[in-house]
Design an enzyme around this catalytic site. Structure first.
Site, PDB file in Angstrom:
ATOM      1  NE  ARG A 115      -4.075  -1.990   2.104  1.00  0.00           N
ATOM      2  CZ  ARG A 115      -4.005  -3.177   2.705  1.00  0.00           C
ATOM      3  NH1 ARG A 115      -2.953  -3.455   3.472  1.00  0.00           N
ATOM      4  NH2 ARG A 115      -4.966  -4.057   2.559  1.00  0.00           N
ATOM      5  CE  LYS A 137      -3.329  12.577 -14.149  1.00  0.00           C
ATOM      6  NZ  LYS A 137      -3.890  12.932 -15.470  1.00  0.00           N
ATOM      7  CD  GLU A 179       3.389  15.960 -22.853  1.00  0.00           C
ATOM      8  OE1 GLU A 179       2.971  17.003 -22.308  1.00  0.00           O
ATOM      9  OE2 GLU A 179       2.657  14.975 -23.080  1.00  0.00           O
ATOM     10  CE  LYS A 221       2.733  16.441 -14.942  1.00  0.00           C
ATOM     11  NZ  LYS A 221       2.937  15.197 -15.715  1.00  0.00           N
ATOM     12  CD  GLU A 231      -7.073  14.987 -15.012  1.00  0.00           C
ATOM     13  OE1 GLU A 231      -7.879  14.305 -15.645  1.00  0.00           O
ATOM     14  OE2 GLU A 231      -5.851  14.980 -15.236  1.00  0.00           O
ATOM     15  NE  ARG A 241      -2.058  15.755 -12.896  1.00  0.00           N
ATOM     16  CZ  ARG A 241      -1.159  15.122 -12.165  1.00  0.00           C
ATOM     17  NH1 ARG A 241      -1.189  15.238 -10.857  1.00  0.00           N
ATOM     18  NH2 ARG A 241      -0.241  14.367 -12.731  1.00  0.00           N
ATOM     19  CG  ASN A 245      -5.296  15.462 -19.613  1.00  0.00           C
ATOM     20  OD1 ASN A 245      -4.296  14.775 -19.510  1.00  0.00           O
ATOM     21  ND2 ASN A 245      -6.263  15.459 -18.705  1.00  0.00           N
ATOM     22  CG  HIS A 248      -2.271  14.461 -23.557  1.00  0.00           C
ATOM     23  ND1 HIS A 248      -1.692  15.665 -23.875  1.00  0.00           N
ATOM     24  CD2 HIS A 248      -1.314  13.747 -22.900  1.00  0.00           C
ATOM     25  CE1 HIS A 248      -0.436  15.679 -23.430  1.00  0.00           C
ATOM     26  NE2 HIS A 248      -0.190  14.530 -22.850  1.00  0.00           N
ATOM     27  CG  HIS A 252      -3.690   9.366 -24.549  1.00  0.00           C
ATOM     28  ND1 HIS A 252      -4.237   9.681 -23.325  1.00  0.00           N
ATOM     29  CD2 HIS A 252      -2.356   9.585 -24.431  1.00  0.00           C
ATOM     30  CE1 HIS A 252      -3.283  10.086 -22.512  1.00  0.00           C
ATOM     31  NE2 HIS A 252      -2.134  10.028 -23.150  1.00  0.00           N
ATOM     32  CG  HIS A 264       3.382  10.629 -25.010  1.00  0.00           C
ATOM     33  ND1 HIS A 264       2.069  10.278 -24.809  1.00  0.00           N
ATOM     34  CD2 HIS A 264       3.548  11.852 -24.415  1.00  0.00           C
ATOM     35  CE1 HIS A 264       1.453  11.220 -24.110  1.00  0.00           C
ATOM     36  NE2 HIS A 264       2.326  12.181 -23.864  1.00  0.00           N
TER      37      HIS A 264
END
Length: 382
Positions: A115, A137, A179, A221, A231, A241, A245, A248, A252, A264
């Site tokens: 955890r 993330k 990016e 960022k 987010e 946040r 994207n 994206h 994606h 990417h």
């Protein structure tokens, strides 16, 4: 060694250390850990050995496939099994050494093992430094789409040693620059001017320009995720946040359509060009700023178009995007430099026309890494 630190003031504050020689600081960040596990791709075997030698503690090496092939349930299970066999406890730490895919995986492993154990991210690519390693993330991919399984888990620290960039092919640096450019459009226009002044310098891994660009992109960022780590749901111009994207949603879908053969940044570059054209056709963005997308991206050698006949496949894939909520397709759009908004369910004909406009752009660059008026058209700022 010349480094500087950027603070990320999120739920668990940490620093992103940037500069040549930053990796030398790793031992002090894991000094209290009994053991460390270094998760890395085969190509970084030598660097992983250097990490293990430098740290005054027991170490375990876990090799994973390169790139997106690492972000699978099978690889995740193998990492867990390796930690179990070695008897890793909460007194131990995980180090993710590699590009964005590796740090995504390693962060997920760290967040789920017992955890949550201490995690240090050591990104080795531009993309990893400015995007994947900062913000907490983590994720793995499913056959249905990218990063559909993941967690928010902040690292203990991030070490961005710019010397790693010197061994990268220019295609990899170029991918990361997508990016960086994104950060310029959504928050820091100075980035765009720096790139426009000398695109070649922006791609030189030994120069000062790339150092400046990496730091500025990380600062963007860090500020965004510090205000909105998890987010929250964005509405209209009240956007947190989710602004990260930008480009994206389509990007994606292109990655999946290419079975991740495109890097990417290549896919996100097309995604930004698309959403800029969409914003322009909706009357949200002026013509010059929309056109600037293509000029900056192409100056770096990045693609800004994709075959028109692929639209039905891409449109279907976008329904699975993480930003789609209650069957509502959402795009991050641009209203002006540094000001984003959320657009919900734009007109389908408008979407297709915006995409086809890219395909008709004769100045586009073809991507791929193997060998690796429309004012008044319908759409809701949701």
């Amino acid at each position: 060694m010349k480094v500087s630190a950027i603070d990320v003031t999120a739920e668990r504050p940490y620093q992103v250390v940037v500069g040549t020689g930053a990796l030398e600081l790793l031992p002090q960040y894991v000094a209290e850990q009994r053991r460390i596990a270094v998760i890395h791709p085969p190509v970084l075997r030598e660097q992983a050995s250097r990490v293990r030698t430098a740290c005054d503690c027991q170490t375990l090496s876990i090799e994973v496939p390169a790139g997106e092939e690492a972000k699978t349930g099978e690889t995740l299970q193998r990492c867990w099994n390796a930690l179990a066999e070695a008897g890793f406890t909460r007194s131990d730490a995980i180090v993710g050494l590699g590009g964005g895919a590796t740090t995504d995986l390693a962060g997920f492993v760290a967040s789920t093992w017992l955890r949550g154990v201490t995690y240090v991210s050591v990104p080795t690519t531009v993309l990893g430094m400015v995007d994947a390693a900062v913000g907490g993330k983590t994720g793995i991919n499913l056959s249905a789409g990218k990063n559909l399984v993941g967690t928010f888990y902040e690292p203990y620290t991030v070490l961005c040693d710019l010397s790693f960039l010197e061994s990268l092919p220019v295609e990899e640096i170029r991918s990361g620059m997508a990016e960086v450019v994104k950060a310029g459009f959504i928050a820091d226009p100075a980035i765009l001017s720096i790139v426009e002044d000398d695109p070649a310098a922006a791609l030189d891994p030994r120069g000062e320009v790339i150092c400046t660009l990496v730091k500025r992109a990380i600062a963007v960022k860090a500020a965004v995720v510090g205000d909105d780590l998890r987010e929250r749901t964005s509405v209209g111009r009240d956007i947190g946040r989710e602004q990260l994207n930008y480009g994206h949603t389509l990007g994606h879908a292109i990655e999946r359509d290419q079975d991740y053969r495109w890097r990417h940044g290549e896919a996100i570059s097309v995604g930004m060009a698309f959403v800029a054209e969409l914003s322009r056709r909706l009357g949200l963005l002026d013509d010059d700023t929309a056109a600037r997308h293509g000029m900056v991206l192409r100056a770096l050698g990045l693609p800004t178009s994709y075959p028109a006949e692929s639209w039905p496949r891409l449109r279907e894939t976008m329904n699975l995007d993480k930003k789609t909520r209650a069957s509502t397709l959402r795009f991050v759009v641009l209203e002006e430099l540094g000001r984003t908004a959320i657009l919900e369910n734009p007109d389908e004909d408008l979407l297709q026309a915006s995409f086809e406009a890219l395909s008709a752009d004769a100045g586009s660059v073809t991507g791929g890494s193997e060998g690796r008026s429309e004012t008044g058209e319908s759409g809701t700022l949701g």
